[in-house]
Design a protein around this motif. Structure first.
Motif, PDB file in Angstrom:
ATOM      1  N   TYR A  33       0.843  -1.200   0.000  1.00 18.82           N
ATOM      2  CA  TYR A  33       0.000   0.000   0.000  1.00 18.82           C
ATOM      3  C   TYR A  33       0.874   1.244   0.000  1.00 18.82           C
ATOM      4  O   TYR A  33       0.947   1.970   0.985  1.00 18.82           O
ATOM      5  CB  TYR A  33      -0.976   0.002   1.185  1.00 18.82           C
ATOM      6  CG  TYR A  33      -2.132  -0.934   0.953  1.00 18.82           C
ATOM      7  CD1 TYR A  33      -3.248  -0.509   0.239  1.00 18.82           C
ATOM      8  CD2 TYR A  33      -2.083  -2.258   1.382  1.00 18.82           C
ATOM      9  CE1 TYR A  33      -4.296  -1.377  -0.029  1.00 18.82           C
ATOM     10  CE2 TYR A  33      -3.137  -3.139   1.108  1.00 18.82           C
ATOM     11  CZ  TYR A  33      -4.236  -2.683   0.417  1.00 18.82           C
ATOM     12  OH  TYR A  33      -5.265  -3.534   0.138  1.00 18.82           O
ATOM     13  N   PHE A  52     -12.881   4.236  -0.842  1.00 19.52           N
ATOM     14  CA  PHE A  52     -13.043   2.827  -0.476  1.00 19.52           C
ATOM     15  C   PHE A  52     -12.111   2.382   0.647  1.00 19.52           C
ATOM     16  O   PHE A  52     -11.983   1.195   0.910  1.00 19.52           O
ATOM     17  CB  PHE A  52     -12.851   1.950  -1.709  1.00 19.52           C
ATOM     18  CG  PHE A  52     -13.844   2.240  -2.801  1.00 19.52           C
ATOM     19  CD1 PHE A  52     -15.195   1.980  -2.599  1.00 19.52           C
ATOM     20  CD2 PHE A  52     -13.444   2.791  -4.006  1.00 19.52           C
ATOM     21  CE1 PHE A  52     -16.124   2.256  -3.591  1.00 19.52           C
ATOM     22  CE2 PHE A  52     -14.365   3.068  -4.997  1.00 19.52           C
ATOM     23  CZ  PHE A  52     -15.714   2.799  -4.795  1.00 19.52           C
ATOM     24  N   GLN A  55     -13.762   0.261   3.575  1.00 17.77           N
ATOM     25  CA  GLN A  55     -14.077  -1.077   3.062  1.00 17.77           C
ATOM     26  C   GLN A  55     -12.795  -1.912   2.942  1.00 17.77           C
ATOM     27  O   GLN A  55     -12.782  -3.096   3.286  1.00 17.77           O
ATOM     28  CB  GLN A  55     -14.724  -0.862   1.692  1.00 17.77           C
ATOM     29  CG  GLN A  55     -15.121  -2.104   0.991  1.00 17.77           C
ATOM     30  CD  GLN A  55     -15.786  -1.758  -0.363  1.00 17.77           C
ATOM     31  OE1 GLN A  55     -16.329  -0.669  -0.554  1.00 17.77           O
ATOM     32  NE2 GLN A  55     -15.751  -2.697  -1.278  1.00 17.77           N
ATOM     33  N   ASN A  56     -11.721  -1.304   2.471  1.00 22.08           N
ATOM     34  CA  ASN A  56     -10.484  -2.056   2.281  1.00 22.08           C
ATOM     35  C   ASN A  56      -9.773  -2.348   3.599  1.00 22.08           C
ATOM     36  O   ASN A  56      -9.159  -3.396   3.753  1.00 22.08           O
ATOM     37  CB  ASN A  56      -9.572  -1.328   1.296  1.00 22.08           C
ATOM     38  CG  ASN A  56     -10.141  -1.370  -0.114  1.00 22.08           C
ATOM     39  OD1 ASN A  56     -10.772  -2.348  -0.495  1.00 22.08           O
ATOM     40  ND2 ASN A  56      -9.956  -0.308  -0.871  1.00 22.08           N
ATOM     41  N   GLY A  59     -11.626  -5.172   4.927  1.00 19.96           N
ATOM     42  CA  GLY A  59     -11.260  -6.368   4.168  1.00 19.96           C
ATOM     43  C   GLY A  59      -9.971  -6.973   4.683  1.00 19.96           C
ATOM     44  O   GLY A  59      -9.860  -8.193   4.837  1.00 19.96           O
ATOM     45  N   HIS A  62     -10.285  -8.531   8.346  1.00 24.19           N
ATOM     46  CA  HIS A  62     -11.019  -9.794   8.541  1.00 24.19           C
ATOM     47  C   HIS A  62     -10.052 -10.970   8.682  1.00 24.19           C
ATOM     48  O   HIS A  62     -10.367 -11.966   9.313  1.00 24.19           O
ATOM     49  CB  HIS A  62     -12.061 -10.001   7.438  1.00 24.19           C
ATOM     50  CG  HIS A  62     -11.672 -10.949   6.341  1.00 24.19           C
ATOM     51  ND1 HIS A  62     -10.860 -10.581   5.288  1.00 24.19           N
ATOM     52  CD2 HIS A  62     -11.969 -12.257   6.146  1.00 24.19           C
ATOM     53  CE1 HIS A  62     -10.685 -11.629   4.486  1.00 24.19           C
ATOM     54  NE2 HIS A  62     -11.341 -12.652   4.969  1.00 24.19           N
ATOM     55  N   TYR A  63      -8.837 -10.824   8.131  1.00 25.39           N
ATOM     56  CA  TYR A  63      -7.844 -11.906   8.276  1.00 25.39           C
ATOM     57  C   TYR A  63      -7.466 -12.135   9.725  1.00 25.39           C
ATOM     58  O   TYR A  63      -7.191 -13.245  10.150  1.00 25.39           O
ATOM     59  CB  TYR A  63      -6.572 -11.576   7.485  1.00 25.39           C
ATOM     60  CG  TYR A  63      -6.747 -11.640   5.996  1.00 25.39           C
ATOM     61  CD1 TYR A  63      -7.041 -12.851   5.354  1.00 25.39           C
ATOM     62  CD2 TYR A  63      -6.628 -10.498   5.220  1.00 25.39           C
ATOM     63  CE1 TYR A  63      -7.221 -12.899   3.990  1.00 25.39           C
ATOM     64  CE2 TYR A  63      -6.804 -10.551   3.849  1.00 25.39           C
ATOM     65  CZ  TYR A  63      -7.095 -11.752   3.243  1.00 25.39           C
ATOM     66  OH  TYR A  63      -7.274 -11.811   1.899  1.00 25.39           O
TER      67      TYR A  63
ATOM     68  N   ARG B 520     -16.239   0.948 -10.630  1.00 25.57           N
ATOM     69  CA  ARG B 520     -17.099   1.107  -9.445  1.00 25.57           C
ATOM     70  C   ARG B 520     -18.201   0.044  -9.468  1.00 25.57           C
ATOM     71  O   ARG B 520     -18.919  -0.095 -10.450  1.00 25.57           O
ATOM     72  CB  ARG B 520     -17.708   2.497  -9.419  1.00 25.57           C
ATOM     73  CG  ARG B 520     -16.709   3.613  -9.226  1.00 25.57           C
ATOM     74  CD  ARG B 520     -17.449   4.934  -9.150  1.00 25.57           C
ATOM     75  NE  ARG B 520     -18.315   4.940  -7.996  1.00 25.57           N
ATOM     76  CZ  ARG B 520     -18.021   5.535  -6.845  1.00 25.57           C
ATOM     77  NH1 ARG B 520     -16.892   6.206  -6.730  1.00 25.57           N
ATOM     78  NH2 ARG B 520     -18.840   5.484  -5.832  1.00 25.57           N
ATOM     79  N   ARG B 553     -11.476 -11.355  -1.506  1.00 23.14           N
ATOM     80  CA  ARG B 553     -10.397 -12.073  -0.829  1.00 23.14           C
ATOM     81  C   ARG B 553     -10.922 -12.760   0.423  1.00 23.14           C
ATOM     82  O   ARG B 553     -11.450 -12.088   1.307  1.00 23.14           O
ATOM     83  CB  ARG B 553      -9.276 -11.094  -0.434  1.00 23.14           C
ATOM     84  CG  ARG B 553      -8.376 -10.709  -1.593  1.00 23.14           C
ATOM     85  CD  ARG B 553      -7.546  -9.498  -1.274  1.00 23.14           C
ATOM     86  NE  ARG B 553      -8.370  -8.307  -1.249  1.00 23.14           N
ATOM     87  CZ  ARG B 553      -7.896  -7.092  -0.940  1.00 23.14           C
ATOM     88  NH1 ARG B 553      -6.631  -6.928  -0.602  1.00 23.14           N
ATOM     89  NH2 ARG B 553      -8.689  -6.046  -0.941  1.00 23.14           N
ATOM     90  N   GLN B 577     -15.918  -8.286  -6.188  1.00 22.06           N
ATOM     91  CA  GLN B 577     -16.455  -7.305  -5.231  1.00 22.06           C
ATOM     92  C   GLN B 577     -15.406  -6.310  -4.734  1.00 22.06           C
ATOM     93  O   GLN B 577     -15.749  -5.352  -4.042  1.00 22.06           O
ATOM     94  CB  GLN B 577     -17.028  -8.033  -3.994  1.00 22.06           C
ATOM     95  CG  GLN B 577     -18.046  -9.109  -4.303  1.00 22.06           C
ATOM     96  CD  GLN B 577     -19.341  -8.553  -4.828  1.00 22.06           C
ATOM     97  OE1 GLN B 577     -19.878  -7.600  -4.290  1.00 22.06           O
ATOM     98  NE2 GLN B 577     -19.824  -9.112  -5.923  1.00 22.06           N
ATOM     99  N   GLU B 578     -14.144  -6.559  -5.030  1.00 19.09           N
ATOM    100  CA  GLU B 578     -13.092  -5.681  -4.513  1.00 19.09           C
ATOM    101  C   GLU B 578     -13.273  -4.264  -5.034  1.00 19.09           C
ATOM    102  O   GLU B 578     -13.670  -4.058  -6.174  1.00 19.09           O
ATOM    103  CB  GLU B 578     -11.703  -6.183  -4.957  1.00 19.09           C
ATOM    104  CG  GLU B 578     -11.411  -7.627  -4.654  1.00 19.09           C
ATOM    105  CD  GLU B 578     -11.050  -7.878  -3.193  1.00 19.09           C
ATOM    106  OE1 GLU B 578     -10.928  -6.900  -2.427  1.00 19.09           O
ATOM    107  OE2 GLU B 578     -10.891  -9.053  -2.836  1.00 19.09           O
ATOM    108  N   GLN B 579     -12.944  -3.298  -4.204  1.00 19.21           N
ATOM    109  CA  GLN B 579     -12.882  -1.909  -4.658  1.00 19.21           C
ATOM    110  C   GLN B 579     -11.526  -1.339  -4.245  1.00 19.21           C
ATOM    111  O   GLN B 579     -11.416  -0.253  -3.677  1.00 19.21           O
ATOM    112  CB  GLN B 579     -14.043  -1.084  -4.088  1.00 19.21           C
ATOM    113  CG  GLN B 579     -15.406  -1.525  -4.607  1.00 19.21           C
ATOM    114  CD  GLN B 579     -15.696  -1.084  -6.037  1.00 19.21           C
ATOM    115  OE1 GLN B 579     -16.281  -0.043  -6.287  1.00 19.21           O
ATOM    116  NE2 GLN B 579     -15.271  -1.884  -7.020  1.00 19.21           N
ATOM    117  N   ASP B 580     -10.511  -2.132  -4.533  1.00 19.61           N
ATOM    118  CA  ASP B 580      -9.146  -1.768  -4.156  1.00 19.61           C
ATOM    119  C   ASP B 580      -8.295  -1.887  -5.425  1.00 19.61           C
ATOM    120  O   ASP B 580      -8.519  -2.781  -6.242  1.00 19.61           O
ATOM    121  CB  ASP B 580      -8.655  -2.752  -3.078  1.00 19.61           C
ATOM    122  CG  ASP B 580      -7.437  -2.235  -2.337  1.00 19.61           C
ATOM    123  OD1 ASP B 580      -6.947  -1.140  -2.671  1.00 19.61           O
ATOM    124  OD2 ASP B 580      -6.971  -2.942  -1.411  1.00 19.61           O
TER     125      ASP B 580
END
Lengths: 204, 654
Positions: A33, A52, A55-56, A59, A62-63, B520, B553, B577-580
């Motif tokens: 990143y 985003f 959300q990321n 994401g 969650h790991y 998007r 993921r 579904q990723e938005q990265d």
């Protein structure tokens, strides 16, 4: 005392900056990143630096079994903080106006400053408590369960202030413009207290 | 954030250092310096980025590759006219229509001449166009997604070679035919070519907002071979110039028979005049059949429309619109200098270059100084249009580009070199060998009103010993030269993919900031998209099974599917579904008679599987998407055709 009162009013008004600008900011950078993920903490909710980011971050989290970042409706703080800030700002302005017209003394300025400082410390305590819960209260079925060298479960609490390494991430936690405006406002009221005290000494 | 700022700061300092190094080296270079300065000039340090984009045509790969200059590093292969299993282009249900033509599905082509869209004669970086040579087509590629968005077939054309060059404001992308053919096609003896075959020059309008292409008109010309072309610009805006060969109109052994005339022509077309003529109702509508394929970024899906008519123009019906400029020795490249004054005919069987003057051409037309006509089209006198001849000393000139500082650079295929010469004086300034037998060359913006004359790239046809050998078949080779000084300096060799013919380049700053990072999800209009994993489902419609599948993921939803039967046709509609940025997922099913899919964040793609055997068959993600990529897998249970097992699907046992 008039000059002091104007400073008091200005200082109190600077709190209103929190309705426009974020109080705090946490940035998360990692090798993959190069453009870090980030979140701005406002008094009424949390927003991503980029659209985003939240959300990321969720994401990735969650790991390790972290809860998702709370929405504004999930935390009472985001309802109460705006009321407290707005009230303190209005009260500060009123105190300033009363001071301007000679109705109250400079001690009120200090009193207001003490109250906002206590509230601020409580806010920081609450923020830290939330981060501890967020960083340590993990899903027992998390994909990655990491331990410290001493065998205790690894915590992912971001720092309250400053930098901390969390696995592959560098977390940076600092006040943002709204927070700095609040600090400047508090400093102005402190000056107001001194000016008020000085003018009183000269007058008497 | 602080660290990020610090990195930016150090990058800025590094850039300053690099810039100052470059200057020093330039001075050293001109005084015969060491080779190490060349290394520094092409060195782009880890983490830093190139100064220019270069788009190289793929030739027989049918695609377009994206490189950085000066490093020569390849960034991407953009699938255009060829199926591309890497991403599923031309295999996925969404992109199969892109390769539809009047001849059916054509999975390949020969891509030649990329050209970046222009505004006021300068590169604007909206789109890049490229021609398919074999089954005549023109493609438009977005320069925000770097994906092919549109392909239009060109009827009445064969060997779509003098293409795809844009006019000064991208009013048109122009496509000329290399082969003349019977128009309309019919059953006739080949040896009756002369006088019966025709050559079409197509002006394809480009919608300024969406870029959508439409054939505005086709000029039906005498049956020559229209080899290459370029637009007029500046003062010559409104004209288009095409080189021709085989004005002999030979139909066999052209190698000899098309090389008999001492001079062929450059055809000068006043397209503004013809545009006005057709806008006033001129021209003849002719039945035709050609495909127009448009990819919609919202639905992530392409559709084909068969068009049934094309507007043709007989040049004799528009007096003053078309002239022939005699040009020696079967000219190949047809290049116009940045001012629009000079039209260069690169006579490929000659040592010399012929430069025509636009002003003299206009004078000759006004003075009606004609030297006869060909099929009714006036031929101007060679001496009346000539601006000068470059006595190059080389052999086999093919193509010319410009540096915007009054110099031109011409490739010589036979003598294998690039020659720098001065516009106006026609004197040769410098020459450098190429390795070997150079075809096109490219200066970023080198065929626009505003070239960026820092580097020239030579695109060679023969590689031989330049790299470690890889058997009889090798990649082609490119060389980059520094042209910032008086003399050219060879900097670097790099292999290129397919067979690059022409290339187009532009400053990185024109494209990099607007390059899209993801699609998007909230703008995904694909009819089978799922915008959150809880919408995933499996639906049976007779023998068709539609799987509405999501990926994030690191799992598919659903990842267990039962109730599929032998003889079914299973459509996997997969939404990432990723938005990265840069988190694609892949999909591949065992035994599938098609390619994998590579699905970008927010995108939906569809793959078809027709199970032929009973069993439990796995699928998996082909892109190493995360630390748990290996776990990103699933199963489909296939039951006998007569099974009455109901469809069911799940994830994590739910």
């Amino acid at each position: 005392m008039k000059k002091a009162s104007i400073l008091m009013i200005l200082g109190a008004l600077l709190l209103m900056g929190l309705f426009q600008f974020p109080l705090w900011n946490i940035m998360l950078g990692a090798p993959q990143y190069p453009e870090p993920l980030g979140m701005n903490i406002y008094i009424d909710g949390i927003q991503g630096m980029n659209e985003f980011d939240i959300q990321n971050i969720d994401g990735l989290n969650h790991y390790i079994g972290m809860k998702t970042i709370p929405k504004a409706i999930d935390m009472w703080e985001f309802e109460v903080f705006p009321i407290v800030i707005a009230s303190m700002s209005i009260i500060g302005v009123i105190i300033g106006l009363f001071g301007y017209f000679g109705k109250v003394s400079h001690h009120w300025f200090l009193g207001w400053l003490l109250v906002i400082t206590i509230l601020g410390v409580l806010g920081m305590y609450d923020f830290n408590a939330w981060m501890i819960d967020y960083g340590t209260n993990l899903d027992p079925n998390a994909i990655m369960k990491l331990q410290n060298p001493d065998g205790t479960a690894m915590s992912y609490k971001p720092p309250l202030l400053g930098h901390q390494k969390l696995l592959n991430f560098d977390a940076y936690s600092y006040p943002r413009l709204g927070g700095y405006l609040m600090g400047a406002g508090m400093f102005l009221t402190f000056i107001a207290y001194f000016l008020g005290k000085k003018s009183k000494t000269i007058n008497t | 954030m602080i660290k990020y700022k610090f990195q930016l700061g150090s990058l800025f300092i590094a850039l300053m250092l690099l810039t100052s190094c470059g200057n020093n080296n330039g001075q050293k270079g001109s005084s015969g310096a060491l080779n190490s300065s060349a290394a520094e000039k092409v060195y782009v340090a880890p983490g830093e980025q190139d100064e220019f984009y270069a788009f190289m045509s793929g030739g027989y790969s049918g695609n377009l590759t994206v490189y950085g200059l000066p490093s020569g590093r390849m960034f991407k292969e953009i699938p255009v006219f060829s199926q591309f299993p890497t991403s599923g282009y031309g295999y996925s249900e969404e992109t199969k229509p892109m390769l539809q033509t009047s001849h059916g599905f054509v999975p390949w082509d020969d891509s030649h001449h990329p050209d970046i869209s222009q505004t006021n004669g300068e590169l604007d970086g909206r789109w890049i166009f490229i021609n398919g040579n074999n089954t005549p087509r023109i493609a438009r590629i977005s320069l925000t997604t770097f994906e092919t968005e549109e392909i239009i077939e060109v009827p009445n054309s064969a060997g779509n070679h003098s293409s795809s060059f844009v006019t000064e404001n991208t009013e048109y992308v122009v496509a000329g035919t290399r082969f003349s053919v019977p128009i309309p096609q019919r059953d006739m003896p080949i040896n009756e070519y002369k006088g019966n075959f025709k050559g079409s020059l197509s002006f394809i309008s480009v919608d300024p907002e969406h870029g959508h292409m439409d054939i505005k008109f086709q000029i039906i010309m005498p049956g020559f071979n229209y080899d290459l072309s370029h637009p007029g610009r500046g003062k010559s805006h409104g004209w288009f110039f095409f080189t021709t060969y085989n004005t002999e109109e030979a139909s066999t052994l052209q190698e000899v028979n098309a090389s008999q005339n001492d001079k062929d022509f450059i055809a000068a077309i006043n397209w503004k005049k013809i545009e006005a003529y057709v806008n006033n109702g001129g021209g003849t509508k002719m039945p035709a059949n050609y495909a127009h394929n448009v990819y919609d970024e919202g639905t992530h899906t392409a559709t084909t429309t068969m068009k049934k008519e094309v507007l043709t123009v007989n040049p004799l019906d528009v007096p003053g619109a078309v002239y022939f400029l005699p040009t020696p020795k079967s000219p190949h490249g047809c290049d116009v200098d940045p001012s629009g004054q000079y039209i260069i005919g690169n006579g490929k069987l000659s040592a010399d270059l012929t430069v025509h003057s636009f002003d003299r051409m206009i004078e000759a037309i006004e003075g009606k100084k004609f030297d006869g006509e060909a099929y009714g089209i006036p031929i101007l006198k060679f001496e009346d249009v000539l601006a000068g001849t470059v006595k190059s000393g080389g052999l086999g000139p093919l193509h010319t580009e410009f540096d915007g500082k009054g110099n031109a650079y011409t490739t010589f295929f036979i003598s294998s070199e690039v020659v720098k010469w001065k516009l106006g004086t026609w004197e040769v300034i410098d020459r450098k060998p190429t390795y070997y037998s150079v075809g096109h060359l490219m200066i970023p913006g080198g065929n626009s009103a505003k070239p960026f004359g820092k580097y020239v790239v030579a695109l060679n046809k023969i590689t031989k010993d330049r790299y470690l050998p890889t058997g009889p078949e090798m990649e082609h080779s490119a060389q980059i030269y520094d042209i910032s000084g008086e003399k050219m300096e060879l900097l670097y060799d790099f292999p290129t993919h397919g067979e690059p013919h022409y290339a187009a380049g532009c400053p990185a700053s024109l494209l990099a900031p607007k390059s899209k990072k993801l699609y998007r999800l909230d703008e995904n209009k694909h009819p089978y998209a799922v915008t959150s994993p809880d919408q995933a489902k499996v639906v049976r419609n007779g023998k068709e099974v539609h799987v509405y599948m999501s990926t994030i993921r690191s799992h598919f939803t659903p990842d267990n599917i039962e109730g599929v039967k032998v003889g079914d046709k299973v459509y996997f509609h997969i939404t990432n579904q990723e938005q990265d940025f840069d988190v694609p997922h892949g999909f591949a099913m065992i035994g599938q008679n098609t390619s994998e899919l590579l699905i970008m964040p927010g995108q939906t793609k569809t793959s078809v599987w027709e199970p032929k055997q009973v069993g439990v068959w796995p699928f998996y993600c082909t892109d190493f998407c995360s630390a748990l990529h290996q776990e990103m897998q699933g199963y489909v249970r296939v039951s006998p055709a007569n099974s009455d097992l109901e469809l069911s699907w799940s994830l994590g046992g739910d």
